[in-house]
Design a protein around this motif. Structure first.
Motif, PDB file in Angstrom:
ATOM      1  N   GLU A 145       0.820  -1.213   0.000  1.00 55.12           N
ATOM      2  CA  GLU A 145       0.000   0.000   0.000  1.00 55.12           C
ATOM      3  C   GLU A 145       0.855   1.265   0.000  1.00 55.12           C
ATOM      4  OE1 GLU A 145      -2.096  -3.285   2.299  1.00 55.12           O
ATOM      5  OE2 GLU A 145      -0.138  -2.347   2.393  1.00 55.12           O
ATOM      6  N   ILE A 146       2.014   1.194   0.626  1.00 51.37           N
ATOM      7  CA  ILE A 146       2.890   2.369   0.663  1.00 51.37           C
ATOM      8  C   ILE A 146       3.426   2.685  -0.722  1.00 51.37           C
ATOM      9  CG2 ILE A 146       5.190   3.132   1.402  1.00 51.37           C
ATOM     10  CD1 ILE A 146       4.503   2.353   4.180  1.00 51.37           C
ATOM     11  N   TRP A 147       3.794   1.655  -1.475  1.00 49.41           N
ATOM     12  CA  TRP A 147       4.326   1.896  -2.815  1.00 49.41           C
ATOM     13  C   TRP A 147       3.282   2.577  -3.691  1.00 49.41           C
ATOM     14  CZ3 TRP A 147       9.251   1.981  -3.125  1.00 49.41           C
ATOM     15  CH2 TRP A 147      10.032   1.108  -2.346  1.00 49.41           C
ATOM     16  N   ASP A 148       2.047   2.136  -3.593  1.00 49.72           N
ATOM     17  CA  ASP A 148       0.967   2.728  -4.377  1.00 49.72           C
ATOM     18  C   ASP A 148       0.814   4.207  -4.033  1.00 49.72           C
ATOM     19  OD1 ASP A 148      -1.267   2.330  -6.230  1.00 49.72           O
ATOM     20  OD2 ASP A 148      -2.519   2.733  -4.473  1.00 49.72           O
ATOM     21  N   GLU A 149       0.785   4.503  -2.753  1.00 52.01           N
ATOM     22  CA  GLU A 149       0.654   5.888  -2.303  1.00 52.01           C
ATOM     23  C   GLU A 149       1.899   6.706  -2.657  1.00 52.01           C
ATOM     24  OE1 GLU A 149      -0.256   8.077   1.922  1.00 52.01           O
ATOM     25  OE2 GLU A 149      -1.153   6.100   1.591  1.00 52.01           O
ATOM     26  N   ALA A 150       3.052   6.074  -2.652  1.00 55.30           N
ATOM     27  CA  ALA A 150       4.304   6.777  -2.984  1.00 55.30           C
ATOM     28  C   ALA A 150       4.305   7.235  -4.440  1.00 55.30           C
ATOM     29  CB  ALA A 150       5.503   5.872  -2.712  1.00 55.30           C
ATOM     30  N   VAL A 151       3.798   6.403  -5.339  1.00 58.22           N
ATOM     31  CA  VAL A 151       3.736   6.787  -6.756  1.00 58.22           C
ATOM     32  C   VAL A 151       2.780   7.961  -6.922  1.00 58.22           C
ATOM     33  CG1 VAL A 151       3.087   6.026  -9.074  1.00 58.22           C
ATOM     34  CG2 VAL A 151       4.344   4.488  -7.575  1.00 58.22           C
ATOM     35  N   THR A 152       1.646   7.905  -6.251  1.00 54.18           N
ATOM     36  CA  THR A 152       0.696   9.017  -6.313  1.00 54.18           C
ATOM     37  C   THR A 152       1.335  10.293  -5.778  1.00 54.18           C
ATOM     38  OG1 THR A 152      -1.164   7.498  -6.048  1.00 54.18           O
ATOM     39  CG2 THR A 152      -1.580   9.826  -5.578  1.00 54.18           C
ATOM     40  N   ARG A 153       2.002  10.188  -4.641  1.00 52.97           N
ATOM     41  CA  ARG A 153       2.667  11.349  -4.045  1.00 52.97           C
ATOM     42  C   ARG A 153       3.713  11.912  -4.994  1.00 52.97           C
ATOM     43  NH1 ARG A 153       7.075  12.898  -1.388  1.00 52.97           N
ATOM     44  NH2 ARG A 153       6.885  14.256   0.409  1.00 52.97           N
TER      45      ARG A 153
ATOM     46  N   SER B 252      10.036   8.910  -2.044  1.00 57.17           N
ATOM     47  CA  SER B 252       8.616   9.181  -1.846  1.00 57.17           C
ATOM     48  C   SER B 252       7.994   8.142  -0.909  1.00 57.17           C
ATOM     49  CB  SER B 252       7.909   9.175  -3.201  1.00 57.17           C
ATOM     50  OG  SER B 252       6.549   9.490  -3.051  1.00 57.17           O
ATOM     51  N   ALA B 253       8.407   6.884  -1.059  1.00 54.12           N
ATOM     52  CA  ALA B 253       7.893   5.816  -0.184  1.00 54.12           C
ATOM     53  C   ALA B 253       8.316   6.056   1.264  1.00 54.12           C
ATOM     54  CB  ALA B 253       8.386   4.457  -0.667  1.00 54.12           C
ATOM     55  N   PHE B 254       9.534   6.534   1.462  1.00 57.39           N
ATOM     56  CA  PHE B 254       9.984   6.839   2.833  1.00 57.39           C
ATOM     57  C   PHE B 254       9.155   7.979   3.427  1.00 57.39           C
ATOM     58  CE2 PHE B 254      14.385   5.136   1.615  1.00 57.39           C
ATOM     59  CZ  PHE B 254      14.085   3.881   2.089  1.00 57.39           C
TER      60      PHE B 254
ATOM     61  N   TRP C 191       2.750   7.642   7.652  1.00 54.33           N
ATOM     62  CA  TRP C 191       1.998   6.529   8.227  1.00 54.33           C
ATOM     63  C   TRP C 191       2.332   6.322   9.694  1.00 54.33           C
ATOM     64  CZ3 TRP C 191       0.572   1.583   5.188  1.00 54.33           C
ATOM     65  CH2 TRP C 191      -0.130   1.921   4.028  1.00 54.33           C
ATOM     66  N   GLU C 192       3.544   6.602  10.082  1.00 53.42           N
ATOM     67  CA  GLU C 192       3.944   6.423  11.481  1.00 53.42           C
ATOM     68  C   GLU C 192       3.117   7.312  12.412  1.00 53.42           C
ATOM     69  OE1 GLU C 192       5.773   4.247  12.895  1.00 53.42           O
ATOM     70  OE2 GLU C 192       7.158   3.508  11.385  1.00 53.42           O
ATOM     71  N   MET C 193       2.575   8.410  11.896  1.00 53.26           N
ATOM     72  CA  MET C 193       1.777   9.338  12.698  1.00 53.26           C
ATOM     73  C   MET C 193       0.301   8.951  12.736  1.00 53.26           C
ATOM     74  SD  MET C 193       3.966  11.241  13.801  1.00 53.26           S
ATOM     75  CE  MET C 193       5.672  10.941  13.464  1.00 53.26           C
TER      76      MET C 193
END
Length: 189
Positions: free
Chosen positions: A57-65, A84-86, A92-94
């Motif tokens: 899910e993070i990779w998907d959101e990272a590409v969008t970002r 972007s993924a980082f 997400w940590e928040m």
């Protein structure tokens, strides 16, 4: 390339499928900024992105970002997508619910390494999902994860050193300064 042909093919490794998902999403959002997902490109991106273990899910959101924040005319690079993924991971940590997804992912990685004998069973920190989701991230937890990552890195370094020693105690590199066609000198004479 048809997504179903890639994602449902049991002969394609998961890392290549993950790279395909990144490239496919990028092609949908900014077609001129992502390479065409050929098998060679997917394998190259998989090699680069596989160095970081994050939930899909993070990779998907990272590409969008990335597609919304980059102001360049250049093609996307794995390095930019990882950055972007980082950033997404840090966000997400928040978020309590998303942090729980991260914690489960991290637990899964550690459990697989324990099962493979790469880590001692004591390396798996106990997790109470219901309680953890409500608690803020403590310094102790962050410190524990850092210690675990450092231990994994140290064991990997030790394993590489042992492999080199087992391969000939560095003798593999003894002839690096010789010209082509010359043979290493026999030191036993």
């Amino acid at each position: 390339m048809n997504p179903d042909d890639v994602l449902n093919n049991p002969n394609i490794p998961e890392s290549v499928k993950s790279a395909f998902r990144v490239l496919w999403k990028g092609k949908q959002l900014v077609p001129d900024r992502f390479p065409q997902p050929s098998m060679e490109v997917m394998q190259a991106w998989a090699e680069a992105l596989d160095q970081v273990s994050l939930p899909e899910e993070i990779w998907d959101e990272a590409v969008t970002r990335w597609s919304l924040t980059v102001e360049s005319d250049r093609m996307a690079t794995p390095r930019e997508i990882k950055a972007s993924a980082f950033a997404v991971r840090d966000a997400w940590e928040m978020d309590l619910q998303k942090r729980l997804v991260l914690d489960r992912h991290r637990q899964g990685i550690i459990r697989r390494k324990v099962e493979a004998g790469m880590l001692p069973p004591s390396a798996v920190p106990p997790v109470d999902d219901a309680q953890r989701a409500l608690e803020p991230r403590s310094e102790g937890t962050a410190k524990r994860w850092k210690e675990i990552r450092a231990g994994i890195a140290q064991r990997a370094r030790d394993r590489r050193i042992a492999e080199r020693e087992a391969a000939g105690s560095g003798e593999l590199f003894a002839d690096m300064n010789k010209q082509p066609g010359e043979f290493p000198e026999d030191e036993s004479r």
